[in-house]
Design a protein around this motif. Structure first.
Motif, PDB file in Angstrom:
ATOM      1  N   VAL A 293      -4.786  -4.842  -2.586  1.00  0.00           N
ATOM      2  CA  VAL A 293      -4.525  -4.254  -1.276  1.00  0.00           C
ATOM      3  C   VAL A 293      -5.596  -4.729  -0.308  1.00  0.00           C
ATOM      4  O   VAL A 293      -6.788  -4.719  -0.652  1.00  0.00           O
ATOM      5  N   VAL A 294      -5.198  -5.122   0.888  1.00  0.00           N
ATOM      6  CA  VAL A 294      -6.138  -5.566   1.915  1.00  0.00           C
ATOM      7  C   VAL A 294      -5.994  -4.687   3.150  1.00  0.00           C
ATOM      8  O   VAL A 294      -4.931  -4.101   3.378  1.00  0.00           O
ATOM      9  N   ASP A 295      -7.051  -4.609   3.933  1.00  0.00           N
ATOM     10  CA  ASP A 295      -6.976  -3.764   5.129  1.00  0.00           C
ATOM     11  C   ASP A 295      -6.336  -4.468   6.316  1.00  0.00           C
ATOM     12  O   ASP A 295      -5.718  -3.814   7.159  1.00  0.00           O
TER      13      ASP A 295
ATOM     14  N   CYS B 295      -0.550  -5.213   2.483  1.00  0.00           N
ATOM     15  CA  CYS B 295      -1.207  -4.834   3.734  1.00  0.00           C
ATOM     16  C   CYS B 295      -0.199  -4.025   4.539  1.00  0.00           C
ATOM     17  O   CYS B 295       0.852  -4.533   4.911  1.00  0.00           O
ATOM     18  N   ARG B 296      -0.528  -2.763   4.803  1.00  0.00           N
ATOM     19  CA  ARG B 296       0.423  -1.885   5.486  1.00  0.00           C
ATOM     20  C   ARG B 296       0.045  -1.623   6.942  1.00  0.00           C
ATOM     21  O   ARG B 296       0.594  -0.720   7.567  1.00  0.00           O
ATOM     22  N   LEU B 297      -0.844  -2.421   7.505  1.00  0.00           N
ATOM     23  CA  LEU B 297      -1.311  -2.186   8.864  1.00  0.00           C
ATOM     24  C   LEU B 297      -0.172  -2.214   9.879  1.00  0.00           C
ATOM     25  O   LEU B 297      -0.132  -1.408  10.804  1.00  0.00           O
ATOM     26  N   LYS B 298       0.776  -3.110   9.694  1.00  0.00           N
ATOM     27  CA  LYS B 298       1.887  -3.208  10.672  1.00  0.00           C
ATOM     28  C   LYS B 298       2.765  -1.969  10.653  1.00  0.00           C
ATOM     29  O   LYS B 298       3.454  -1.686  11.630  1.00  0.00           O
ATOM     30  N   ASP B 299       2.745  -1.210   9.569  1.00  0.00           N
ATOM     31  CA  ASP B 299       3.556   0.011   9.455  1.00  0.00           C
ATOM     32  C   ASP B 299       2.805   1.261   9.896  1.00  0.00           C
ATOM     33  O   ASP B 299       3.392   2.339   9.970  1.00  0.00           O
ATOM     34  N   ALA B 300       1.509   1.129  10.136  1.00  0.00           N
ATOM     35  CA  ALA B 300       0.656   2.296  10.358  1.00  0.00           C
ATOM     36  C   ALA B 300       0.625   2.698  11.826  1.00  0.00           C
ATOM     37  O   ALA B 300       0.861   1.885  12.720  1.00  0.00           O
TER      38      ALA B 300
ATOM     39  N   HIS C   1      -4.675   5.009   8.343  1.00  0.00           N
ATOM     40  CA  HIS C   1      -3.294   5.330   7.994  1.00  0.00           C
ATOM     41  C   HIS C   1      -2.699   4.243   7.104  1.00  0.00           C
ATOM     42  O   HIS C   1      -1.952   4.537   6.149  1.00  0.00           O
ATOM     43  N   ALA C   2      -3.007   2.991   7.379  1.00  0.00           N
ATOM     44  CA  ALA C   2      -2.514   1.878   6.559  1.00  0.00           C
ATOM     45  C   ALA C   2      -2.994   2.007   5.112  1.00  0.00           C
ATOM     46  O   ALA C   2      -2.243   1.713   4.175  1.00  0.00           O
ATOM     47  N   ILE C   3      -4.217   2.468   4.934  1.00  0.00           N
ATOM     48  CA  ILE C   3      -4.752   2.657   3.578  1.00  0.00           C
ATOM     49  C   ILE C   3      -3.969   3.763   2.867  1.00  0.00           C
ATOM     50  O   ILE C   3      -3.627   3.640   1.686  1.00  0.00           O
TER      51      ILE C   3
ATOM     52  N   LEU D 120      -6.895  -3.398  -6.889  1.00  0.00           N
ATOM     53  CA  LEU D 120      -8.122  -3.930  -6.303  1.00  0.00           C
ATOM     54  C   LEU D 120      -7.957  -3.811  -4.793  1.00  0.00           C
ATOM     55  O   LEU D 120      -6.932  -4.231  -4.240  1.00  0.00           O
ATOM     56  N   TRP D 121      -8.934  -3.199  -4.135  1.00  0.00           N
ATOM     57  CA  TRP D 121      -8.896  -2.959  -2.699  1.00  0.00           C
ATOM     58  C   TRP D 121      -9.911  -3.879  -2.032  1.00  0.00           C
ATOM     59  O   TRP D 121     -11.080  -3.908  -2.435  1.00  0.00           O
ATOM     60  N   VAL D 122      -9.465  -4.617  -1.013  1.00  0.00           N
ATOM     61  CA  VAL D 122     -10.331  -5.590  -0.337  1.00  0.00           C
ATOM     62  C   VAL D 122     -10.371  -5.225   1.141  1.00  0.00           C
ATOM     63  O   VAL D 122      -9.399  -5.430   1.874  1.00  0.00           O
ATOM     64  N   ILE D 123     -11.507  -4.676   1.565  1.00  0.00           N
ATOM     65  CA  ILE D 123     -11.657  -4.186   2.933  1.00  0.00           C
ATOM     66  C   ILE D 123     -12.762  -4.978   3.616  1.00  0.00           C
ATOM     67  O   ILE D 123     -13.928  -4.895   3.233  1.00  0.00           O
ATOM     68  N   GLY D 124     -12.369  -5.750   4.630  1.00  0.00           N
ATOM     69  CA  GLY D 124     -13.324  -6.615   5.302  1.00  0.00           C
ATOM     70  C   GLY D 124     -13.415  -6.397   6.794  1.00  0.00           C
ATOM     71  O   GLY D 124     -14.204  -7.042   7.470  1.00  0.00           O
TER      72      GLY D 124
END
Length: 196
Positions: A70-72, A87-92, A103-105, A117-121
């Protein structure tokens, strides 16, 4: 499929290793440190990163066994080579007390469940939100960048006891977060991992 390394990357690593001795580091720690340093051309990451070889070994096994990643943000996904990510940012949506990244997370957690595995940059608020969830991650690569919340969110990650890769300073970003994941992705699976 074996990864083909371009001659420019080979030369870049040669020059980096001429300036930075990582030979004393365990295999996966060395791989992550070198790939992060290489991605940013910043030798200071060698002393700024906080990581544990045992946690990296478990995450490496989970990654190569097909655990979700999962990526931010899409920029992190774009930097991860040849691997499908969530990556759920477009849905958040943002709301009172909740950023779009946070919200995406939540949405991603609902989708993938435990063991990812979560990848937050990018977003410290994404990392902060992850720490409120019962995600049971294989690994959290928490390398958000910025002057507001980045240092604090990474300190909270380290204090959480979750398996993690983080750093102490404000530095970070999509490229270095993706590089940390790529380091694990590029390491071959050992015979002992294949048997487990």
């Amino acid at each position: 499929m074996e990864r083909v390394v371009h001659p420019i990357e080979v030369e870049s690593y040669r020059r980096m290793r001429a300036r930075l001795d990582t030979s004393h580091l365990p295999l996966l720690t060395r791989a992550v440190v070198e790939r992060v340093v290489h991605s940013a051309a910043d030798l200071e990451y060698a002393t700024d990163l906080v990581l544990d070889e045992g946690e990296l070994a478990k995450a490496h096994a989970a990654l190569h066994a097909g655990a979700p990643v999962v990526v931010d943000v899409a920029m992190v996904a774009a930097g991860i080579t040849g691997l499908r990510t969530v990556c759920r940012l477009k849905d958040a949506k943002s709301g009172p007390g909740l950023t779009r990244s946070a919200h995406a997370i939540r949405l991603a957690h609902e989708q993938v469940g435990p063991g990812a595995l979560w990848v937050i940059g990018n977003a410290p608020t994404a990392l902060e939100e992850l720490l409120t969830l019962d995600a049971s991650p294989a690994l959290v690569i928490g390398l958000p960048v910025g002057f507001v919340g980045a240092v604090e969110s990474k300190a909270a990650l380290r204090a959480s006891g979750l398996p993690a890769v983080s750093n102490v300073s404000e530095k970070g970003g999509s490229a270095v977060a993706a590089a940390a994941l790529n380091a694990l992705l590029y390491q071959p699976v050992s015979p002992t991992e294949e048997k487990s």
